[in-house]
Design a protein around this motif. Structure first.
Motif, PDB file in Angstrom:
ATOM      1  N   LEU A 162       0.842  -1.189   0.000  1.00  0.00           N
ATOM      2  CA  LEU A 162       0.000   0.000   0.000  1.00  0.00           C
ATOM      3  C   LEU A 162       0.878   1.239   0.000  1.00  0.00           C
ATOM      4  O   LEU A 162       1.821   1.344   0.791  1.00  0.00           O
ATOM      5  N   VAL A 163       0.570   2.160  -0.885  1.00  0.00           N
ATOM      6  CA  VAL A 163       1.348   3.386  -1.037  1.00  0.00           C
ATOM      7  C   VAL A 163       0.411   4.570  -0.819  1.00  0.00           C
ATOM      8  O   VAL A 163      -0.563   4.747  -1.557  1.00  0.00           O
ATOM      9  N   MET A 164       0.695   5.368   0.204  1.00  0.00           N
ATOM     10  CA  MET A 164      -0.130   6.539   0.482  1.00  0.00           C
ATOM     11  C   MET A 164       0.252   7.673  -0.463  1.00  0.00           C
ATOM     12  O   MET A 164       1.426   7.998  -0.603  1.00  0.00           O
ATOM     13  N   GLY A 165      -0.752   8.252  -1.115  1.00  0.00           N
ATOM     14  CA  GLY A 165      -0.494   9.389  -1.980  1.00  0.00           C
ATOM     15  C   GLY A 165      -0.270  10.648  -1.167  1.00  0.00           C
ATOM     16  O   GLY A 165      -0.764  10.796  -0.051  1.00  0.00           O
ATOM     17  N   GLU A 166       0.496  11.558  -1.723  1.00  0.00           N
ATOM     18  CA  GLU A 166       0.773  12.821  -1.027  1.00  0.00           C
ATOM     19  C   GLU A 166      -0.362  13.799  -1.274  1.00  0.00           C
ATOM     20  O   GLU A 166      -0.763  14.030  -2.420  1.00  0.00           O
ATOM     21  N   MET A 167      -0.881  14.377  -0.199  1.00  0.00           N
ATOM     22  CA  MET A 167      -1.951  15.352  -0.311  1.00  0.00           C
ATOM     23  C   MET A 167      -1.365  16.749  -0.474  1.00  0.00           C
ATOM     24  O   MET A 167      -0.413  17.119   0.225  1.00  0.00           O
ATOM     25  N   ASN A 168      -1.936  17.504  -1.379  1.00  0.00           N
ATOM     26  CA  ASN A 168      -1.490  18.870  -1.613  1.00  0.00           C
ATOM     27  C   ASN A 168      -2.178  19.793  -0.617  1.00  0.00           C
ATOM     28  O   ASN A 168      -3.163  20.465  -0.928  1.00  0.00           O
ATOM     29  N   LEU A 169      -1.660  19.812   0.604  1.00  0.00           N
ATOM     30  CA  LEU A 169      -2.275  20.589   1.670  1.00  0.00           C
ATOM     31  C   LEU A 169      -1.722  22.010   1.698  1.00  0.00           C
ATOM     32  O   LEU A 169      -0.551  22.244   1.366  1.00  0.00           O
ATOM     33  N   GLY A 176      -8.228  28.898  12.658  1.00  0.00           N
ATOM     34  CA  GLY A 176      -9.636  28.745  12.340  1.00  0.00           C
ATOM     35  C   GLY A 176      -9.906  28.275  10.925  1.00  0.00           C
ATOM     36  O   GLY A 176     -11.037  27.903  10.605  1.00  0.00           O
ATOM     37  N   GLU A 177      -8.888  28.256  10.069  1.00  0.00           N
ATOM     38  CA  GLU A 177      -9.082  27.855   8.674  1.00  0.00           C
ATOM     39  C   GLU A 177      -9.136  26.338   8.558  1.00  0.00           C
ATOM     40  O   GLU A 177      -8.349  25.617   9.168  1.00  0.00           O
ATOM     41  N   SER A 178     -10.067  25.837   7.741  1.00  0.00           N
ATOM     42  CA  SER A 178     -10.263  24.401   7.543  1.00  0.00           C
ATOM     43  C   SER A 178      -9.974  24.045   6.096  1.00  0.00           C
ATOM     44  O   SER A 178     -10.255  24.831   5.185  1.00  0.00           O
ATOM     45  N   GLN A 179      -9.418  22.865   5.867  1.00  0.00           N
ATOM     46  CA  GLN A 179      -9.175  22.384   4.510  1.00  0.00           C
ATOM     47  C   GLN A 179      -9.516  20.905   4.424  1.00  0.00           C
ATOM     48  O   GLN A 179      -9.400  20.156   5.397  1.00  0.00           O
ATOM     49  N   SER A 180      -9.971  20.474   3.247  1.00  0.00           N
ATOM     50  CA  SER A 180     -10.354  19.079   3.060  1.00  0.00           C
ATOM     51  C   SER A 180      -9.103  18.215   2.930  1.00  0.00           C
ATOM     52  O   SER A 180      -8.019  18.691   2.570  1.00  0.00           O
ATOM     53  N   LEU A 181      -9.258  16.929   3.227  1.00  0.00           N
ATOM     54  CA  LEU A 181      -8.172  15.960   3.133  1.00  0.00           C
ATOM     55  C   LEU A 181      -8.474  15.025   1.960  1.00  0.00           C
ATOM     56  O   LEU A 181      -9.215  14.047   2.114  1.00  0.00           O
ATOM     57  N   PRO A 182      -7.927  15.283   0.784  1.00  0.00           N
ATOM     58  CA  PRO A 182      -8.179  14.440  -0.393  1.00  0.00           C
ATOM     59  C   PRO A 182      -7.336  13.172  -0.352  1.00  0.00           C
ATOM     60  O   PRO A 182      -6.389  12.996  -1.119  1.00  0.00           O
ATOM     61  N   LEU A 183      -7.696  12.275   0.513  1.00  0.00           N
ATOM     62  CA  LEU A 183      -6.883  11.099   0.797  1.00  0.00           C
ATOM     63  C   LEU A 183      -6.984  10.082  -0.336  1.00  0.00           C
ATOM     64  O   LEU A 183      -8.077   9.698  -0.747  1.00  0.00           O
ATOM     65  N   THR A 184      -5.851   9.623  -0.859  1.00  0.00           N
ATOM     66  CA  THR A 184      -5.786   8.590  -1.891  1.00  0.00           C
ATOM     67  C   THR A 184      -4.633   7.647  -1.585  1.00  0.00           C
ATOM     68  O   THR A 184      -3.629   8.032  -0.998  1.00  0.00           O
ATOM     69  N   GLY A 545      -3.266  -0.833 -16.670  1.00  0.00           N
ATOM     70  CA  GLY A 545      -1.826  -0.586 -16.699  1.00  0.00           C
ATOM     71  C   GLY A 545      -1.277   0.008 -15.434  1.00  0.00           C
ATOM     72  O   GLY A 545      -0.182   0.513 -15.413  1.00  0.00           O
ATOM     73  N   GLY A 546      -2.020  -0.028 -14.340  1.00  0.00           N
ATOM     74  CA  GLY A 546      -1.494   0.490 -13.086  1.00  0.00           C
ATOM     75  C   GLY A 546      -2.446   1.456 -12.463  1.00  0.00           C
ATOM     76  O   GLY A 546      -3.506   1.751 -12.982  1.00  0.00           O
ATOM     77  N   ALA A 547      -2.041   1.981 -11.280  1.00  0.00           N
ATOM     78  CA  ALA A 547      -2.887   2.895 -10.524  1.00  0.00           C
ATOM     79  C   ALA A 547      -2.028   3.998  -9.985  1.00  0.00           C
ATOM     80  O   ALA A 547      -0.848   3.843  -9.737  1.00  0.00           O
ATOM     81  N   HIS A 548      -2.668   5.139  -9.792  1.00  0.00           N
ATOM     82  CA  HIS A 548      -1.940   6.308  -9.303  1.00  0.00           C
ATOM     83  C   HIS A 548      -2.694   6.900  -8.141  1.00  0.00           C
ATOM     84  O   HIS A 548      -3.908   7.022  -8.196  1.00  0.00           O
ATOM     85  N   ALA A 549      -1.947   7.272  -7.089  1.00  0.00           N
ATOM     86  CA  ALA A 549      -2.590   7.914  -5.956  1.00  0.00           C
ATOM     87  C   ALA A 549      -2.705   9.389  -6.239  1.00  0.00           C
ATOM     88  O   ALA A 549      -1.872   9.964  -6.904  1.00  0.00           O
TER      89      ALA A 549
END
Length: 549
Positions: A162-169, A176-184, A545-549
Motif C-alpha cells: 500500500l502506497v499513500m499518496g501525497e496530499m497537496n495541503l 480557524g481555517e479548515s481544509q479538506s483531506l483528499p486522501l488517496t 496498466g497500473g494505478a496512481h494515488a
C-alpha cells in the motif's frame, strides 16, 4: 463504477506465517535457554530482473533469570525443509564469527557458551525465491546439561504494497481555517490487502472535526490520533480515494503555530488461529468479531499509563511508503512571560523561591522533535544569595547564574515553575538579579522567540530584601533576539518559605497564577465535533496498466 467499502473495526495481531509451537519440556534440574527471533517475516517477490535484496533474520540465545553464564557448547540446527522454494536462508556473510555449516536441508551451527555482554545466537539472511507463498524456518538447540526452547519464523513472499499518496495541503493556514483531506492510496503489490487501516495523527494545534463510527480516536497532551479500519479486498494495481459522502477535514485551531500532520495506510492484520482460543489465564485477548473488538478497545482504555497501539498492521511489501507527513506553519503568536520574584530574610537563613514563567498564548509551543526545550530561563541571583538546591532542569552557569530548560512543549496558558532553595549569605538591601526567558541560543542562552510579539515581559526583576513595598523595578537589559521552540514541564505548586524568611512569587493571581495541571489541556478535536453517526467510506478507482494515488 464506484465501490463503497465500510471501515469496520478489525482487531488482532499480524505475523505472516506465524506458527505456535509448544516449548520443549525441560528436565527439572536443567536451565532452560530461549531462542528468540522474528515470528513472521514478509518479503517482496523477487524482481523480474536483477537479484532480490536479502533481509536479516536474527535469533538470540537468552538464559533464564539469574543465569548469564554457561560454559557448555550449544548446537543450533536451522531446519529449512519447509521453505519449498519460497526463500533461501544462509548465514549472514558479514557476521563477525562464522558458526554454521550446511547439512542437507539444515544449517548446523555451534555457539560456544554464554557470557555477559556478548551476543549469543545466529545472524542469518533470507532471500526471496522464484515462487510466492509461505514457508517456515525452525531453529532448535541442544546443549549438555541444558534445555533450549525452539524458535519458529513464518516466511511469506508476496504481499500487498500500500502506497499513500501525497496530499497537496495548504502549508500556511490561518487560525480557524479548515481544509479538506483528499486522501488517496494505491496497492502496488502482487496480493490484495484483506482490509486496511487508515491512521491520521494531528498535532495539538490541528483539529479533526468529523467523527465516524468505524474510527477510534485517542488524544494525548500534544496530539490526536484517529485510526479507521475497513474489511474487504483492496486489489493489486487499484487506487482508492475517500468517498465524497464521508469527507475528512483538517482545521487549524486558535492555538496552532508549528504543526505536524501524519497520514498513513496499512494492511489490516489477520489474527492467527491461536488467538481464537480463550486465554487460560483470564487475561483479555484480541479475538475476531465486533464484540471482541470492543473488548480490546476497553482493555486499551484501562492502560492509561502506557496506552497500547490503537491498531496493529498486517504485512506490507514496503512499509517505507505507507505514511506521509505534512509540516504546517500557522500565522500565530505566543507570548512568554517571566514572573517577578522577591526574596526576604536574615543573613544565614534559607528561603524557598519559585522561578516561574508562563506562555500567555494564544499558541502552544512544540519543539523540533529532537528534545530541544521550548524555552530556556536564565536565573541571575541577587548579591548575597547562594543556591542550596536547584531543580533537575536547572544547571549552574556560574555561582550567580542558573540556566533552566522547559520540556519540549509548553501549552497555551501553561505555567512552568522551577523551585529553588536559596541561602541568604549576606542580607544586602535591594539586591538585584533577573529572570530571562527565551529560545535556546547557540550556547544555550535565552534569545528572542520569533513568534513572541511582547519582549518587555521576557525579563523580570529578581529582588532580595527590598526596602520599599511597592512594585520591584524592572532590571536593566533585555533578552537578545532569536527563536526556537519545544515542550513543557507540568506546572508544580509553589513551595512556601521556611521559618524566618519569605519568598514572594510576585503576582497573586493574574495571568501568571497557576491554573493547575489541566490548564489549557483541551485536546485536538475536543470542540465542535460532528457526530456523523455512520462509517467512513472509500471509492475504488481502477485503471488499466497500473494505478496512481
Amino acid at each position: 463504477m464506484r465501490q463503497r467499502i465500510s471501515l469496520l473495526a478489525a482487531c488482532g495481531l499480524a505475523a505472516a506465517g506465524l506458527v505456535t509451537v509448544p516449548a520443549a519440556a525441560a528436565h527439572a534440574a536443567e536451565p532452560v535457554f530461549r531462542l528468540t527471533g522474528t515470528p513472521g517475516l514478509t518479503l517482496p517477490p523477487a524482481p523480474a530482473t536483477g537479484s532480490p535484496t536479502p533481509v536479516a533474520l536474527n535469533y538470540r540465545l537468552e538464559g533464564p533469570a539469574g543465569v548469564d553464564t554457561f560454559d557448555g557448547e550449544f548446537t543450533l540446527t536451522v531446519d529449512l525443509s519447509r521453505l519449498a522454494g519460497v526463500a533461501t536462508v544462509r548465514e549472514n556473510p558479514r557476521a563477525a564469527a562464522k558458526k554454521c555449516a550446511p547439512a542437507g536441508n539444515t544449517l548446523v551451527c555451534k555457539q560456544q557458551g554464554l557470557r555477559p555482554g556478548v551476543p549469543a545466537g545466529l545472524d542469518l539472511e533470507v532471500t526471496a525465491g522464484k515462487t510466492t507463498g509461505v514457508g517456515v524456518v525452525t531453529v532448535t538447540g541442544t546443549a549438555a546439561g541444558a534445555t533450549v526452547e525452539r524458535a519458529v519464523t513464518g516466511i511469506k513472499v508476496g504481499a500487498p504494497d500500500l502506497v499513500m499518496g501525497e496530499m497537496n495541503l495548504k502549508k500556511d493556514p490561518k487560525p480557524g481555517e479548515s481544509q479538506s483531506l483528499p486522501l488517496t492510496f494505491r496497492n502496488t503489490g502482487n496480493e490484495p490487502a484483506k482490509g486496511i487501516v487508515l491512521e491520521l495523527e494531528a498535532s495539538r494545534g490541528l483539529e479533526l472535526p468529523e467523527r465516524y463510527d468505524n474510527c477510534t480516536y485517542r488524544t494525548t497532551r500534544t496530539s490526536t490520533t484517529a485510526v479507521c479500519t475497513v474489511e474487504g479486498d483492496f486489489d493489486p494495481k487499484a487506487s482508492y480515494e475517500l468517498a465524497g459522502d464521508s469527507p475528512l477535514h483538517l482545521k487549524a485551531g486558535a492555538n496552532a503555530l508549528n504543526e505536524r500532520f501524519g497520514y498513513g495506510v496499512y494492511p489490516a492484520p489477520v489474527p492467527p488461529k491461536a488467538q481464537a482460543e480463550p486465554d487460560k489465564t483470564g487475561t483479555d485477548q484480541p479475538k475476531t468479531g465486533d464484540a471482541a473488538g470492543k473488548a480490546a478497545r476497553r482493555l486499551t482504555a484501562r492502560k492509561a499509563a502506557a496506552p497500547a497501539p490503537l491498531a496493529q498492521h498486517g504485512p506490507d511489501a514496503n512499509p517505507a511508503d505507507n505514511k506521509r507527513e505534512a509540516v504546517l506553519t500557522v500565522s500565530n503568536t505566543a507570548d512568554f512571560e517571566a514572573e517577578p520574584l522577591t526574596v526576604k530574610g536574615e543573613a544565614g537563613t534559607t528561603a524557598k523561591a519559585v522561578v516561574a514563567i508562563r506562555n500567555n498564548g494564544p499558541a502552544w509551543i512544540a519543539g523540533r522533535g529532537d528534545g530541544t526545550p521550548a524555552a530556556v530561563v536564565d536565573v541571575e541571583l541577587p548579591q548575597g544569595l547562594k543556591a542550596v538546591t536547584a531543580p533537575a532542569a536547572c544547571h549552574p552557569v556560574n555561582a550567580a547564574l542558573y540556566r533552566c530548560a522547559t520540556a519540549p512543549s509548553v501549552l497555551e496558558s501553561e505555567n512552568v515553575e522551577f523551585p529553588f532553595e536559596l541561602k541568604i549569605e549576606k542580607a544586602v538591601k535591594d539586591a538585584k538579579g533577573a529572570i530571562r526567558v527565551g529560545a535556546p541560543g547557540p550556547k544555550g542562552e535565552p534569545q528572542r522567540h520569533a513568534f513572541d510579539p511582547v519582549l518587555a515581559n521576557n525579563l523580570a526583576a529578581f529582588t532580595a530584601n527590598p526596602t520599599s513595598t511597592g512594585p520591584s523595578p524592572s532590571p536593566s537589559g533585555s533578552p537578545s533576539p532569536s527563536a526556537s521552540a519545544s515542550t513543557s514541564a507540568s506546572p508544580s505548586a509553589s513551595s512556601s518559605a521556611s521559618a524566618g524568611t519569605t519568598a514572594n512569587g510576585g503576582k497573586s493571581g493574574g495571568p501568571l497564577a497557576s491554573t493547575g495541571s489541566q490548564a489549557g489541556l483541551v485536546g485536538l478535536g475536543a470542540a465542535a465535533l460532528v457526530a456523523v453517526g455512520g462509517a467512513l467510506f472509500l471509492s475504488a478507482r481502477r485503471r488499466k496498466g497500473g494505478a496512481h494515488a
